[in-house]
Design a protein around this motif. Structure first.
Motif, PDB file in Angstrom:
ATOM      1  N   SER A  26       0.721  -1.153  -0.114  1.00 14.61           N
ATOM      2  CA  SER A  26       0.085   0.103  -0.302  1.00 14.61           C
ATOM      3  C   SER A  26       0.558   1.785  -0.175  1.00 14.61           C
ATOM      4  CB  SER A  26      -1.103  -0.163   1.128  1.00 14.61           C
ATOM      5  OG  SER A  26      -1.628  -1.193   0.966  1.00 14.61           O
ATOM      6  N   ASP A  27       1.816   1.177   1.434  1.00  7.66           N
ATOM      7  CA  ASP A  27       3.020   2.546   1.270  1.00  7.66           C
ATOM      8  C   ASP A  27       3.729   2.307  -0.697  1.00  7.66           C
ATOM      9  OD1 ASP A  27       1.753   2.674   3.487  1.00  7.66           O
ATOM     10  OD2 ASP A  27       3.623   1.610   4.638  1.00  7.66           O
ATOM     11  N   GLU A  28       4.084   1.559  -1.121  1.00 12.14           N
ATOM     12  CA  GLU A  28       4.672   2.232  -2.946  1.00 12.14           C
ATOM     13  C   GLU A  28       3.664   2.066  -3.872  1.00 12.14           C
ATOM     14  OE1 GLU A  28       6.204  -1.041  -5.698  1.00 12.14           O
ATOM     15  OE2 GLU A  28       5.131  -2.329  -3.952  1.00 12.14           O
ATOM     16  N   PRO A  29       4.837   3.288  -4.599  1.00 10.66           N
ATOM     17  CA  PRO A  29       4.015   3.991  -5.252  1.00 10.66           C
ATOM     18  C   PRO A  29       3.689   3.946  -6.572  1.00 10.66           C
ATOM     19  CG  PRO A  29       6.240   4.824  -5.206  1.00 10.66           C
ATOM     20  CD  PRO A  29       6.303   3.792  -4.227  1.00 10.66           C
ATOM     21  N   ILE A  30       2.646   4.374  -7.143  1.00  9.18           N
ATOM     22  CA  ILE A  30       2.861   3.535  -8.259  1.00  9.18           C
ATOM     23  C   ILE A  30       3.732   4.173  -9.167  1.00  9.18           C
ATOM     24  CG2 ILE A  30       0.700   3.505 -10.496  1.00  9.18           C
ATOM     25  CD1 ILE A  30      -1.587   4.115  -8.666  1.00  9.18           C
ATOM     26  N   ALA A  31       3.844   5.258  -9.813  1.00 12.01           N
ATOM     27  CA  ALA A  31       4.668   5.615  -9.876  1.00 12.01           C
ATOM     28  C   ALA A  31       5.997   6.432  -9.725  1.00 12.01           C
ATOM     29  CB  ALA A  31       4.067   7.009 -11.439  1.00 12.01           C
ATOM     30  N   ALA A  32       6.684   5.990  -9.388  1.00 12.25           N
ATOM     31  CA  ALA A  32       8.316   6.617  -9.447  1.00 12.25           C
ATOM     32  C   ALA A  32       9.373   6.606 -10.591  1.00 12.25           C
ATOM     33  CB  ALA A  32       8.354   6.063  -8.321  1.00 12.25           C
ATOM     34  N   ILE A  33       9.689   7.773 -10.953  1.00 11.34           N
ATOM     35  CA  ILE A  33      10.732   7.309 -11.730  1.00 11.34           C
ATOM     36  C   ILE A  33      12.473   7.537 -11.203  1.00 11.34           C
ATOM     37  CG2 ILE A  33      12.337   9.099 -13.684  1.00 11.34           C
ATOM     38  CD1 ILE A  33       9.319  10.433 -13.807  1.00 11.34           C
ATOM     39  N   SER A  34      13.250   6.311 -12.187  1.00 10.19           N
ATOM     40  CA  SER A  34      14.697   6.324 -11.610  1.00 10.19           C
ATOM     41  C   SER A  34      14.853   6.430 -12.919  1.00 10.19           C
ATOM     42  CB  SER A  34      14.481   4.323 -10.900  1.00 10.19           C
ATOM     43  OG  SER A  34      15.859   4.846 -10.832  1.00 10.19           O
ATOM     44  N   ALA A  35      15.877   7.729 -12.764  1.00 13.81           N
ATOM     45  CA  ALA A  35      16.465   8.029 -13.899  1.00 13.81           C
ATOM     46  C   ALA A  35      18.359   7.590 -13.836  1.00 13.81           C
ATOM     47  CB  ALA A  35      16.403   9.138 -14.770  1.00 13.81           C
ATOM     48  N   ASN A  36      18.975   7.614 -14.801  1.00  8.07           N
ATOM     49  CA  ASN A  36      20.261   7.804 -15.062  1.00  8.07           C
ATOM     50  C   ASN A  36      21.193   7.911 -16.149  1.00  8.07           C
ATOM     51  OD1 ASN A  36      22.797   6.909 -13.323  1.00  8.07           O
ATOM     52  ND2 ASN A  36      22.888   5.485 -13.721  1.00  8.07           N
ATOM     53  N   PRO A  37      22.139   8.972 -16.106  1.00  7.35           N
ATOM     54  CA  PRO A  37      22.403   9.944 -15.553  1.00  7.35           C
ATOM     55  C   PRO A  37      21.175  10.867 -15.019  1.00  7.35           C
ATOM     56  CG  PRO A  37      23.453   9.938 -16.592  1.00  7.35           C
ATOM     57  CD  PRO A  37      22.763   8.855 -17.143  1.00  7.35           C
ATOM     58  N   VAL A  38      20.910  12.148 -14.270  1.00  7.70           N
ATOM     59  CA  VAL A  38      20.227  13.218 -15.086  1.00  7.70           C
ATOM     60  C   VAL A  38      20.825  14.713 -14.996  1.00  7.70           C
ATOM     61  CG1 VAL A  38      18.639  12.396 -12.751  1.00  7.70           C
ATOM     62  CG2 VAL A  38      20.374  13.473 -12.236  1.00  7.70           C
ATOM     63  N   SER A  39      21.792  13.958 -15.692  1.00  7.62           N
ATOM     64  CA  SER A  39      22.556  15.891 -16.578  1.00  7.62           C
ATOM     65  C   SER A  39      24.399  14.664 -16.982  1.00  7.62           C
ATOM     66  CB  SER A  39      23.151  16.777 -15.010  1.00  7.62           C
ATOM     67  OG  SER A  39      23.863  15.638 -14.173  1.00  7.62           O
ATOM     68  N   GLY A  40      24.204  15.574 -18.188  1.00  9.05           N
ATOM     69  CA  GLY A  40      25.562  16.034 -18.689  1.00  9.05           C
ATOM     70  C   GLY A  40      25.369  16.061 -19.931  1.00  9.05           C
ATOM     71  N   THR A  41      26.013  15.756 -20.745  1.00 10.30           N
ATOM     72  CA  THR A  41      26.711  15.966 -22.203  1.00 10.30           C
ATOM     73  C   THR A  41      26.500  15.823 -23.028  1.00 10.30           C
ATOM     74  OG1 THR A  41      28.862  15.680 -21.720  1.00 10.30           O
ATOM     75  CG2 THR A  41      28.922  17.638 -21.424  1.00 10.30           C
ATOM     76  N   VAL A  42      26.137  16.447 -24.115  1.00 10.81           N
ATOM     77  CA  VAL A  42      25.722  15.820 -25.697  1.00 10.81           C
ATOM     78  C   VAL A  42      26.376  15.052 -26.138  1.00 10.81           C
ATOM     79  CG1 VAL A  42      24.418  16.662 -27.592  1.00 10.81           C
ATOM     80  CG2 VAL A  42      24.174  17.638 -25.573  1.00 10.81           C
ATOM     81  N   PRO A  43      26.058  14.341 -26.063  1.00 12.84           N
ATOM     82  CA  PRO A  43      24.648  12.750 -26.448  1.00 12.84           C
ATOM     83  C   PRO A  43      24.053  12.244 -25.083  1.00 12.84           C
ATOM     84  CG  PRO A  43      25.763  12.090 -27.570  1.00 12.84           C
ATOM     85  CD  PRO A  43      26.601  13.062 -27.154  1.00 12.84           C
ATOM     86  N   LEU A  44      23.169  13.161 -24.480  1.00 15.68           N
ATOM     87  CA  LEU A  44      22.865  12.122 -22.650  1.00 15.68           C
ATOM     88  C   LEU A  44      21.821  11.365 -22.857  1.00 15.68           C
ATOM     89  CD1 LEU A  44      23.594  12.933 -20.043  1.00 15.68           C
ATOM     90  CD2 LEU A  44      21.534  13.950 -19.654  1.00 15.68           C
ATOM     91  N   ILE A  45      23.074  10.631 -23.137  1.00 13.10           N
ATOM     92  CA  ILE A  45      21.851   8.816 -22.298  1.00 13.10           C
ATOM     93  C   ILE A  45      20.709   8.691 -21.272  1.00 13.10           C
ATOM     94  CG2 ILE A  45      22.129   6.547 -23.550  1.00 13.10           C
ATOM     95  CD1 ILE A  45      24.576   6.880 -25.248  1.00 13.10           C
ATOM     96  N   VAL A  46      20.344   8.824 -21.320  1.00 11.62           N
ATOM     97  CA  VAL A  46      19.557   8.268 -19.628  1.00 11.62           C
ATOM     98  C   VAL A  46      18.450   6.878 -19.371  1.00 11.62           C
ATOM     99  CG1 VAL A  46      18.282   9.566 -18.200  1.00 11.62           C
ATOM    100  CG2 VAL A  46      19.220  10.693 -19.330  1.00 11.62           C
ATOM    101  N   ASP A  47      18.498   6.149 -18.424  1.00 14.40           N
ATOM    102  CA  ASP A  47      18.555   4.781 -18.651  1.00 14.40           C
ATOM    103  C   ASP A  47      17.528   5.128 -17.852  1.00 14.40           C
ATOM    104  OD1 ASP A  47      19.907   2.919 -20.334  1.00 14.40           O
ATOM    105  OD2 ASP A  47      21.157   3.536 -18.467  1.00 14.40           O
ATOM    106  N   LEU A  48      15.191   4.014 -18.119  1.00 15.92           N
ATOM    107  CA  LEU A  48      14.858   4.937 -17.005  1.00 15.92           C
ATOM    108  C   LEU A  48      14.027   3.327 -16.259  1.00 15.92           C
ATOM    109  CD1 LEU A  48      13.359   7.777 -19.624  1.00 15.92           C
ATOM    110  CD2 LEU A  48      14.380   8.227 -17.185  1.00 15.92           C
ATOM    111  N   SER A  49      13.406   3.682 -15.621  1.00 16.84           N
ATOM    112  CA  SER A  49      12.515   2.549 -14.896  1.00 16.84           C
ATOM    113  C   SER A  49      11.699   3.522 -14.062  1.00 16.84           C
ATOM    114  CB  SER A  49      13.375   1.549 -14.390  1.00 16.84           C
ATOM    115  OG  SER A  49      14.598   2.058 -13.190  1.00 16.84           O
TER     116      SER A  49
END
Length: 325
Positions: free
Chosen positions: A151-174
């Motif tokens: 019940s305490d676990e959220p339905i939507a919670a973004i995990s992004a890595n990395p959240v900053s960097g130089t071009v081109p920035l490749i972000v892994d999401l879950s």
């Protein structure tokens, strides 16, 4: 059985009953009639009612006696069976634990006569109640713990890595929430993604927002978002070739405009190699004065810039500039 029922039974059974009598019987009866006054009385009685009636009555009495014997035997057997059935019931009820927490009185014995087996089962289950109750509490705590965690676990919670960097920035999401269906939206103009764990590439510098809309197994929907900073390639550019610090508002300063630089050290030398000006920071500007705040003479000067980009890369740039008044 009531007397009236017996009479009705005999009436129906012997109303038209005519037993078959052998001739030898009649002979014996006649001989017996010759015995004294009793024989005369019997003979008179027989003549009055007829021999057939006498035989019928005798046969009826025999049938009555036989019927009564059968009835008595049936009643005795039924009573014995009832006593046999009641005894285990009494023992079972006596052995059943008394539940002091309930105020309901036990049912009368007559009403429970046909429920011996269920009562025995209840007694067995009652005897096991303490152990079962203990196990149920432990299991209940585990179930409640899992339910609370879920019940305490959220339905939507973004995990992004990395959240900053130089071009081109490749972000892994879950999505670390319990959502089953996901929709990812990116503010860089690219189409949405419905994969559970997408990978997104940002090709231009800027600050972008990633939005996630997720729905769980129960049909509940939630939204989460996160910002990502995309930095362009580090560089030191726009270094002028000359400047004239005369106050006319045109090229009055020597300004270094770094791009995506986190650290920078700038030094200005004269032809003799003497440091005329130095500055630490990304906003380096020389107004034509030396370290003693005196105006530097016109001529050629040299600069040396050491910098570090946001991507951790080291930069060093050298050159010359012409100072005019």
């Amino acid at each position: 059985m009531e007397n009236n029922d017996i009479e009705d039974l005999f009436k129906k059974s012997f109303k038209n009953y005519e037993p078959e009598v052998r001739p030898t019987v009649w002979k014996n009866v006649r001989i017996g009639l010759k015995w004294g006054s009793l024989a005369v009385l019997i003979n008179t009685f027989i003549q009055k009612i007829g021999i057939s009636t006498v035989i019928a009555v005798v046969s009826s009495l025999t049938a009555i006696i036989g019927t009564m014997l059968v009835m008595n035997w049936s009643n005795a057997d039924s009573k014995k069976q009832s006593e046999t059935t009641t005894a285990p019931l009494i023992n079972t009820v006596a052995e059943q634990p008394v539940n002091t927490s309930n105020s309901v009185s036990p049912a009368p014995l007559e009403e429970s006569k046909n429920t011996t087996a269920p009562v025995a089962d209840i007694a067995k289950e009652t005897a096991k109640a303490p152990d079962n109750a203990g196990t149920s509490k432990k299991e209940q705590k585990k179930i409640e713990s899992v339910i609370n965690k879920f019940s305490d676990e959220p339905i939507a919670a973004i995990s992004a890595n990395p959240v900053s960097g130089t071009v081109p920035l490749i972000v892994d999401l879950s999505n670390t929430g319990n959502g089953k269906t996901n929709k990812w939206v990116f503010s860089d103009g690219k189409k949405a993604n419905t994969e559970p764990n997408p990978v997104h590439v940002f090709e231009e510098a800027g600050i972008y927002t990633i939005a996630l809309t997720s729905t769980n197994a129960e049909g509940k929907t939630a939204v989460d978002s996160i910002k990502v900073e995309v930095i362009g390639n580090s560089s030191i550019s726009s270094i002028p070739k000359e400047f004239s610090p005369n106050g006319d508002g045109v090229l009055d300063v020597f300004a270094v405009k770094p791009k995506n630089i986190s650290k920078m050290n700038t030094k200005i030398f004269d032809k003799k190699g003497t440091i005329v000006y130095k500055f630490e920071g990304t906003a380096a500007m020389w107004d034509g004065k030396d370290l003693q705040e005196k105006e530097a003479a016109e001529g050629i000067y040299f600069y040396m810039i050491s910098a570090e980009g946001v991507d951790g890369k080291k930069y060093e740039q050298k050159g010359s500039i012409n100072l005019t008044r």
